[in-house]
Design a protein around this motif. Structure first.
Motif: not given
Length: 201
Positions: A94-101, A74-85, A55-59
């Motif tokens: 915790g909390k995350v923001r998930f966005t398309a590029k 600051g959190t625990q999460f998993t990103v899975d892009e093993l499927n190409p689609d 956790k580091n709110p400044e960064a």
């Protein structure tokens, strides 16, 4: 640049900010030393990676996947892009923001939430979960006038199979609260009068 790899087995690494990443087989992560500064932390990834972020709110910590970005404090999460689609994100704490590029502002995910971003989509979709008593959570798939190809992509990504159907012009409005893929396929086939082929990857 530092590059980390996992080949046939999962491997854990500690990053410069003491965050820990676990790379699942056939996954990679890279970063520049200057990417871990006082006001930001940036990594690039492919495959499936679990993050336990210090956790580091400044960064804010930013994980860049092929066509999506996940930003955390600051959190625990998993990103899975093993499927190409598609790219899936699951949040353990915790909390995350998930966005398309190249999409919109994205969505906020908190503990226990899952979401999936299809290739080419502007925003991820939340995959709801329900839990009763001590039983494991069952996924709740919600489709609202969703084109059948998108339905099959989402189910394929979640169950790690390949679903195809020649009748691509149909749309589906339905909710499925189960992790039984064969049951879901049967209900879709009956509802839309189609035949779905399933292949294991």
């Amino acid at each position: 640049m530092t590059r980390l790899y996992a080949y046939d087995n999962a491997v854990s690494y500690t990053l410069p900010d003491s965050s820990v990443v676990t790379l699942f087989p056939h996954s990679s992560l890279s970063y520049h030393s200057e990417s871990f500064g006082d006001d930001s932390r940036q990594v690039e990834m492919t495959g499936k990676v679990e993050f336990r972020v210090t956790k580091n709110p400044e960064a804010p910590f930013v994980a860049n996947a092929t066509y999506a970005t996940v930003t955390v404090l600051g959190t625990q999460f998993t990103v899975d892009e093993l499927n190409p689609d598609s790219i899936g994100v699951s949040v353990t704490s915790g909390k995350v923001r998930f966005t398309a590029k190249d999409g919109n502002e994205g969505i906020i995910l908190t503990k226990g939430m899952h979401a999936c971003l299809l290739a080419g989509a502007d925003d991820p979709e939340i995959i709801e979960t329900t839990q009763t008593g001590g039983t494991p959570a069952a996924h709740k798939f919600v489709f609202d006038n969703t084109p059948l190809p998108d339905v099959l992509k989402r189910l394929s990504a979640h169950f790690n199979v390949s679903l195809t159907c020649p009748s691509t012009g149909k749309v589906l409005t339905a909710e499925f609260e189960t992790d039984n893929l064969d049951e879901i396929i049967m209900l879709i086939e009956k509802s839309l009068d189609v035949k779905i082929e399933k292949e294991t990857k």
